[in-house]
Design an enzyme around this catalytic site. Structure first.
Site, PDB file in Angstrom:
ATOM      1  CB  CYS B 104      -0.907   0.013   1.228  1.00 53.84           C
ATOM      2  SG  CYS B 104      -1.888   1.528   1.335  1.00 53.84           S
ATOM      3  CB  CYS B 107      -1.633   4.562   4.449  1.00 50.31           C
ATOM      4  SG  CYS B 107      -1.702   4.493   6.245  1.00 50.31           S
ATOM      5  CB  SER B 108      -0.775   0.640   6.658  1.00 48.39           C
ATOM      6  OG  SER B 108      -1.872   1.348   7.216  1.00 48.39           O
ATOM      7  CB  CYS B 109      -4.749  -0.535   2.199  1.00 45.96           C
ATOM      8  SG  CYS B 109      -5.506   1.091   2.369  1.00 45.96           S
TER       9      CYS B 109
END
Lengths: 83, 196
Positions: B104, B107-109
């Site tokens: 991602c 961010c951090s999906c």
């Protein structure tokens, strides 16, 4: 202009470091931040898109992941007059 | 939620904010316990391992999984629901020709419902910036060197779309049961930074 979080393809962040047997959370406060965010969104104090936006505009690459989350939560709660 | 005795400044600030929110009736400790229980115990990589093992032993399930993962998951008692917003899971299958990796970049999906909270390296700017431009170099840092002829496909997750890699079934595992196969799968294999 891309925000600070938009790092795809950029150089200069160094090698990827994998921590072996990494725990889910490194300290209890990280778990609290994780849980607090879910609970506050669940209560409708802010929504997930507002949270993402807040992380993106308040984050720093110098801070850890959950430090950035905490800063975003605090910012949103202050902006909305909850604290 | 139980109190901790971490005396770092950030831990103190988190406790302070929690206390203010509880006092205002905007948060309660049981609510935090429930949120943690749901996401750190129920959501674990073991779910992802089951998905892979079933796909390896059941061609019909594998086809349905690749076609529409959200619809196939309930067959083994899993779901992409329960989160804060609907997410479509896309399962991407490794083959002799193609190796898949997920990231991602913003961010951090991550498919948290199936894998639990993501590791720190997945959320690090180092991984997110580099795996899209130099995937072979990043995979090598994880000890995974692929033949030059293998194409690497990098999938960038976002708010609505999450990805899960279906690794190739290791050779000489025909005799193993589905349960035994789940033990061969690793979390990194489901992200694409390991072969299995």
């Amino acid at each position: 202009m891309p925000r600070i979080n938009d790092v795809g393809g950029q150089d200069g962040f160094g090698p990827v470091v994998e921590e072996l047997d990494e725990p889910t959370f490194h300290a209890d406060w990280e778990a609290h931040v994780f849980a607090m965010n879910r609970a506050l969104i669940g209560r409708g104090l802010y929504n997930l898109d507002e949270f993402r936006d807040a992380v993106e505009r308040t984050m720093s690459h110098e801070s850890s992941y959950y430090e950035n989350w905490f800063r975003a939560i605090q910012t949103l709660l202050e902006e909305k007059g909850h604290v | 939620m139980s109190d901790d005795h971490d005396d770092s400044p950030i831990a103190a600030r988190v406790r302070e904010l929690e206390a203010i929110l509880e006092e205002k009736g905007l948060l309660d400790a049981q609510e935090l316990d429930r949120a943690l229980e749901a996401w750190t115990h129920r959501a674990s990589p073991a779910n992802g391992f089951r998905v892979v093992a079933r796909a390896w032993v059941d061609d019909g399930f594998r086809a349905r999984l690749l076609q529409d993962a959200n619809a196939a998951l309930p067959e083994i008692g899993l779901s992409m629901g329960g989160g804060l917003q609907p997410q479509q899971l896309h399962v991407v299958e490794n083959t002799e020709r193609v190796h898949n990796v997920i990231v991602c970049t913003l961010c951090s999906c991550y498919p948290i419902a199936l894998l639990g909270p993501s590791p720190t390296w997945y959320k690090s700017p180092a991984y997110r910036s580099k795996v899209v431009s130099h995937p072979r170099e990043v995979l090598a840092q994880f000890g995974l060197t692929l033949p030059e002829t293998t194409e690497i496909q990098v999938w960038d997750a976002n708010a609505e779309s999450r990805y899960l890699v279906l690794p190739r079934r290791p050779e000489n595992t025909e005799h193993l049961t589905e349960d035994e196969l789940t033990k061969m799968v690793t979390r990194n294999g489901l992200i694409g930074t390991a072969a299995v």
